[in-house]
Design a protein around this motif. Structure first.
Motif, PDB file in Angstrom:
ATOM      1  N   ALA A  98     -23.140  57.760  55.958  1.00 14.63           N
ATOM      2  CA  ALA A  98     -23.157  59.141  56.437  1.00 14.63           C
ATOM      3  C   ALA A  98     -21.829  59.522  57.069  1.00 14.63           C
ATOM      4  N   GLY A  99     -21.111  58.539  57.584  1.00 13.59           N
ATOM      5  CA  GLY A  99     -19.827  58.810  58.209  1.00 13.59           C
ATOM      6  C   GLY A  99     -19.342  57.610  58.997  1.00 13.59           C
ATOM      7  N   THR A 100     -18.089  57.669  59.400  1.00 14.11           N
ATOM      8  CA  THR A 100     -17.483  56.616  60.225  1.00 14.11           C
ATOM      9  C   THR A 100     -16.633  57.257  61.314  1.00 14.11           C
ATOM     10  N   GLN A 101     -16.537  56.578  62.424  1.00  7.61           N
ATOM     11  CA  GLN A 101     -15.684  56.997  63.528  1.00  7.61           C
ATOM     12  C   GLN A 101     -15.166  55.749  64.220  1.00  7.61           C
ATOM     13  N   HIS A 102     -13.834  55.572  64.210  1.00  4.87           N
ATOM     14  CA  HIS A 102     -13.291  54.399  64.895  1.00  4.87           C
ATOM     15  C   HIS A 102     -13.562  54.509  66.391  1.00  4.87           C
ATOM     16  N   GLY A 103     -13.448  53.395  67.086  1.00  8.96           N
ATOM     17  CA  GLY A 103     -13.818  53.357  68.488  1.00  8.96           C
ATOM     18  C   GLY A 103     -12.768  53.846  69.460  1.00  8.96           C
ATOM     19  N   PHE A 104     -11.591  54.206  68.956  1.00  5.25           N
ATOM     20  CA  PHE A 104     -10.498  54.587  69.844  1.00  5.25           C
ATOM     21  C   PHE A 104     -10.413  56.111  69.958  1.00  5.25           C
ATOM     22  N   PHE A 105     -11.444  56.687  70.562  1.00  4.46           N
ATOM     23  CA  PHE A 105     -11.477  58.140  70.750  1.00  4.46           C
ATOM     24  C   PHE A 105     -11.947  58.434  72.164  1.00  4.46           C
ATOM     25  N   ASP A 106     -11.714  59.636  72.598  1.00  2.97           N
ATOM     26  CA  ASP A 106     -12.122  60.052  73.945  1.00  2.97           C
ATOM     27  C   ASP A 106     -13.609  60.386  73.912  1.00  2.97           C
ATOM     28  N   GLN A 107     -14.427  59.492  74.470  1.00  8.76           N
ATOM     29  CA  GLN A 107     -15.865  59.686  74.421  1.00  8.76           C
ATOM     30  C   GLN A 107     -16.407  60.416  75.636  1.00  8.76           C
ATOM     31  N   THR A 108     -15.509  60.944  76.482  1.00  9.29           N
ATOM     32  CA  THR A 108     -15.943  61.713  77.643  1.00  9.29           C
ATOM     33  C   THR A 108     -16.762  62.906  77.187  1.00  9.29           C
ATOM     34  N   PRO A 109     -17.974  63.087  77.714  1.00  8.36           N
ATOM     35  CA  PRO A 109     -18.794  64.231  77.303  1.00  8.36           C
ATOM     36  C   PRO A 109     -18.044  65.550  77.459  1.00  8.36           C
ATOM     37  N   GLY A 110     -18.049  66.356  76.400  1.00 10.30           N
ATOM     38  CA  GLY A 110     -17.369  67.639  76.426  1.00 10.30           C
ATOM     39  C   GLY A 110     -15.956  67.608  75.910  1.00 10.30           C
ATOM     40  N   SER A 111     -15.379  66.395  75.723  1.00  7.90           N
ATOM     41  CA  SER A 111     -14.026  66.326  75.174  1.00  7.90           C
ATOM     42  C   SER A 111     -14.051  66.768  73.710  1.00  7.90           C
ATOM     43  N   PRO A 112     -12.924  67.255  73.182  1.00  8.99           N
ATOM     44  CA  PRO A 112     -12.908  67.712  71.781  1.00  8.99           C
ATOM     45  C   PRO A 112     -13.379  66.642  70.800  1.00  8.99           C
ATOM     46  N   GLU A 113     -12.937  65.389  70.984  1.00  3.19           N
ATOM     47  CA  GLU A 113     -13.323  64.328  70.056  1.00  3.19           C
ATOM     48  C   GLU A 113     -14.807  63.998  70.163  1.00  3.19           C
ATOM     49  N   ALA A 114     -15.313  63.939  71.396  1.00  2.00           N
ATOM     50  CA  ALA A 114     -16.732  63.640  71.585  1.00  2.00           C
ATOM     51  C   ALA A 114     -17.605  64.762  71.034  1.00  2.00           C
ATOM     52  N   THR A 115     -17.195  65.985  71.242  1.00  2.00           N
ATOM     53  CA  THR A 115     -17.950  67.140  70.743  1.00  2.00           C
ATOM     54  C   THR A 115     -17.955  67.180  69.229  1.00  2.00           C
ATOM     55  N   GLN A 116     -16.793  66.890  68.634  1.00  2.00           N
ATOM     56  CA  GLN A 116     -16.692  66.886  67.169  1.00  2.00           C
ATOM     57  C   GLN A 116     -17.575  65.803  66.563  1.00  2.00           C
ATOM     58  N   LEU A 117     -17.606  64.629  67.183  1.00  2.00           N
ATOM     59  CA  LEU A 117     -18.443  63.545  66.669  1.00  2.00           C
ATOM     60  C   LEU A 117     -19.913  63.920  66.738  1.00  2.00           C
ATOM     61  N   LEU A 118     -20.330  64.515  67.838  1.00  2.00           N
ATOM     62  CA  LEU A 118     -21.729  64.917  67.983  1.00  2.00           C
ATOM     63  C   LEU A 118     -22.089  65.965  66.931  1.00  2.00           C
ATOM     64  N   ALA A 119     -21.156  66.863  66.635  1.00  2.00           N
ATOM     65  CA  ALA A 119     -21.397  67.874  65.601  1.00  2.00           C
ATOM     66  C   ALA A 119     -21.548  67.215  64.229  1.00  2.00           C
ATOM     67  N   ARG A 120     -20.743  66.197  63.958  1.00  2.00           N
ATOM     68  CA  ARG A 120     -20.856  65.480  62.682  1.00  2.00           C
ATOM     69  C   ARG A 120     -22.209  64.783  62.555  1.00  2.00           C
ATOM     70  N   LEU A 121     -22.698  64.223  63.652  1.00  2.00           N
ATOM     71  CA  LEU A 121     -23.987  63.549  63.628  1.00  2.00           C
ATOM     72  C   LEU A 121     -25.126  64.546  63.385  1.00  2.00           C
ATOM     73  N   HIS A 122     -25.023  65.722  63.975  1.00  2.00           N
ATOM     74  CA  HIS A 122     -26.035  66.752  63.744  1.00  2.00           C
ATOM     75  C   HIS A 122     -25.989  67.240  62.301  1.00  2.00           C
ATOM     76  N   GLU A 123     -24.796  67.302  61.753  1.00  2.00           N
ATOM     77  CA  GLU A 123     -24.648  67.779  60.377  1.00  2.00           C
ATOM     78  C   GLU A 123     -25.159  66.759  59.367  1.00  2.00           C
ATOM     79  N   THR A 124     -24.833  65.494  59.570  1.00  2.00           N
ATOM     80  CA  THR A 124     -25.188  64.462  58.593  1.00  2.00           C
ATOM     81  C   THR A 124     -26.582  63.885  58.810  1.00  2.00           C
ATOM     82  N   ARG A 125     -27.093  63.943  60.040  1.00  2.00           N
ATOM     83  CA  ARG A 125     -28.424  63.431  60.398  1.00  2.00           C
ATOM     84  C   ARG A 125     -28.651  62.030  59.812  1.00  2.00           C
TER      85      ARG A 125
END
Length: 271
Positions: A139-166
């Motif tokens: 469904a997708g991949t995301q390397h571990g070297f991203f800003d996982q702080t809630p609300g950060s652009p990278e964290a928000t984008q990842l959450l959006a990808r998870l909602h899209e791909t389910r």
């Protein structure tokens, strides 16, 4: 609890150093994960080794996460021994690399997998390897070297990808306790799917790390093999962490003996 009660059974929960662990076999974990995926149900799975037990003494949110998880299991000889010493119970011991293969073998193309963690390039290699080996969809991949702080652009984008791909399965392979931190922050925002913390699974899947023979794990020496292979990364965890773990086990054992003694005295006085 996050999973639908239809797939939950009345497992015995054993408290080991404040972590509620289930007396659950590898085969039962496999069955539950397969059932949850096919029913599109939510399931949160975490595991505890000696390192996790030590970290959880300082970061109490980890113990809260373990209480909220649907399955929390023993992943390490140290925790297994601590369980015996503190509760008299012999918890089954397993690791995600031991049972994720049988899960995906049963599901094949039915399941989609989203990988979160690992180095850039490695996580994509792991996803391709599992797709080729088990027929599962990525469904997708995301390397571990991203800003996982809630609300950060990278964290928000990842959450959006998870909602899209389910995805049916989300493999968190960022290492402890970073993967647990991501799970704590995001598990309530993901409506379905199996989410599990899997540590170094990404490196195993990519062929960068090979697990030692089963007899090594049965003897409780897998940590020594890992230390020899990655001394610069793991020396603190094992050479410093294991004595600290032993200290906490003795501390809990002392508390248990005091509580047992106080209870005995109370019964005698009441009699």
């Amino acid at each position: 609890m996050n999973a639908n009660t239809e797939i939950m059974v009345d497992d015995t929960v054993v408290d080991v150093m404040g972590l509620p662990l289930r007396d659950i076999s590898r085969e039962d974990i496999i069955e539950r994960v397969v059932t949850a995926v096919r029913a599109r149900q939510k399931l949160v799975i975490v595991n505890a080794n000696a390192h996790m037990a030590v970290v959880s003494q300082r970061q109490t949110w980890l113990r809260t996460l373990f209480r909220r998880a649907d399955i929390a299991f023993c992943d390490g000889a140290g925790v297994q021994l601590a369980g015996m010493m503190l509760t008299g119970r012999h918890l089954p011991r397993t690791t995600p690399p031991e049972w994720i293969g049988p899960v995906l073998s049963q599901l094949g193309p039915e399941a989609s997998v989203f990988w979160i963690g690992g180095k850039p390039g490695v996580v994509e290699k792991a996803a391709r390897a599992f797709s080729a080996r088990y027929g599962v969809r990525t469904a997708g991949t995301q390397h571990g070297f991203f800003d996982q702080t809630p609300g950060s652009p990278e964290a928000t984008q990842l959450l959006a990808r998870l909602h899209e791909t389910r995805p049916d399965i989300i493999l968190l392979t960022m290492g402890m306790p970073r993967q647990e931190s991501w799970l704590r922050d995001n598990m309530d925002h993901i409506p379905s799917g199996v989410m599990l913390t899997a540590g170094a699974l990404v490196d195993h899947a990519a062929g960068h790390v090979h697990r030692p023979p089963r007899w090594v794990a049965n003897m409780g020496l897998e940590w020594l093999v890992r230390l020899v292979r990655e001394p610069r990364r793991l020396w603190r965890r094992y050479l410093l962490g294991l004595p600290v773990f032993g200290f906490y086990v003795l501390l809990y054992l002392q508390r248990r003996m005091r509580a047992t003694s106080a209870s005995s005295i109370s019964r005698k006085l009441a009699g």
